[in-house]
Design a protein around this motif. Structure first.
Motif, mmCIF file in Angstrom:
data_model
loop_
_atom_site.group_PDB
_atom_site.id
_atom_site.type_symbol
_atom_site.label_atom_id
_atom_site.label_comp_id
_atom_site.label_asym_id
_atom_site.label_seq_id
_atom_site.Cartn_x
_atom_site.Cartn_y
_atom_site.Cartn_z
ATOM 1 N N ILE A 155 3.597 -90.991 13.932
ATOM 2 C CA ILE A 155 4.112 -90.183 15.037
ATOM 3 C C ILE A 155 3.990 -88.721 14.642
ATOM 4 O O ILE A 155 4.531 -88.295 13.629
ATOM 5 N N LEU A 156 3.238 -87.970 15.443
ATOM 6 C CA LEU A 156 3.056 -86.530 15.212
ATOM 7 C C LEU A 156 3.806 -85.769 16.295
ATOM 8 O O LEU A 156 3.632 -86.039 17.483
ATOM 9 N N VAL A 157 4.641 -84.813 15.869
ATOM 10 C CA VAL A 157 5.407 -84.007 16.819
ATOM 11 C C VAL A 157 5.208 -82.536 16.482
ATOM 12 O O VAL A 157 5.384 -82.131 15.330
ATOM 13 N N ALA A 158 4.819 -81.755 17.486
ATOM 14 C CA ALA A 158 4.741 -80.300 17.343
ATOM 15 C C ALA A 158 5.855 -79.705 18.193
ATOM 16 O O ALA A 158 5.952 -79.989 19.381
ATOM 17 N N SER A 159 6.710 -78.906 17.543
ATOM 18 C CA SER A 159 7.883 -78.367 18.219
ATOM 19 C C SER A 159 8.015 -76.879 17.966
ATOM 20 O O SER A 159 7.627 -76.382 16.905
ATOM 21 N N ARG A 160 8.580 -76.168 18.933
ATOM 22 C CA ARG A 160 8.870 -74.747 18.740
ATOM 23 C C ARG A 160 10.021 -74.554 17.757
ATOM 24 O O ARG A 160 10.119 -73.527 17.111
ATOM 25 N N SER A 161 10.912 -75.532 17.679
ATOM 26 C CA SER A 161 12.065 -75.422 16.784
ATOM 27 C C SER A 161 11.806 -76.187 15.491
ATOM 28 O O SER A 161 11.027 -77.134 15.456
ATOM 29 N N ARG A 162 12.480 -75.760 14.447
ATOM 30 C CA ARG A 162 12.335 -76.407 13.142
ATOM 31 C C ARG A 162 13.140 -77.704 13.129
ATOM 32 O O ARG A 162 14.281 -77.741 13.580
ATOM 33 N N MET A 163 12.526 -78.769 12.609
ATOM 34 C CA MET A 163 13.200 -80.059 12.507
ATOM 35 C C MET A 163 13.560 -80.313 11.050
ATOM 36 O O MET A 163 12.736 -80.085 10.167
ATOM 37 N N GLN A 164 14.756 -80.786 10.817
ATOM 38 C CA GLN A 164 15.203 -81.118 9.468
ATOM 39 C C GLN A 164 15.082 -82.626 9.269
ATOM 40 O O GLN A 164 15.945 -83.382 9.698
#
Length: 93
Positions: A28-37
């Motif tokens: 699963i690849l996710v590109a997000s504007r926010s940082r994920m921990q």
């Protein structure tokens, strides 16, 4: 991979993969504007937590989402040996 013959028109029951040692690998690849921990995953519970973090990304922050599975042909599966060879970094949970 091997083509799996299922008596119910290709529908696998829960637990069939474990019983026959047939696997698929899902990325699963996710590109997000926010940082994920997302912490290191060493247990099924930690995997659920990591998937929860990915699932909680707001739609407004989501830039892209891709789900990749191997093998990708319907009914094809990986043997345990093929899985270890293709993905040597995997951990058994």
């Amino acid at each position: 991979g091997r083509r799996r013959d299922d008596n119910q028109a290709g529908i696998a029951k829960a637990g069939d993969a474990d019983a026959s040692n047939d696997y698929i690998a899902i990325t699963i690849l996710v590109a997000s504007r926010s940082r994920m921990q997302i912490k290191s995953v060493d247990s099924a519970e930690q995997l659920r937590d990591a998937l929860g973090v990915l699932g909680a990304v707001p739609a407004s922050d989501l830039l892209a989402l891709e789900v990749i599975w191997q093998p990708d042909a319907e009914g094809d599966v990986l043997s345990a040996e093929e899985l270890i060879t293709a993905y040597p970094q995997l951990k058994h949970l």
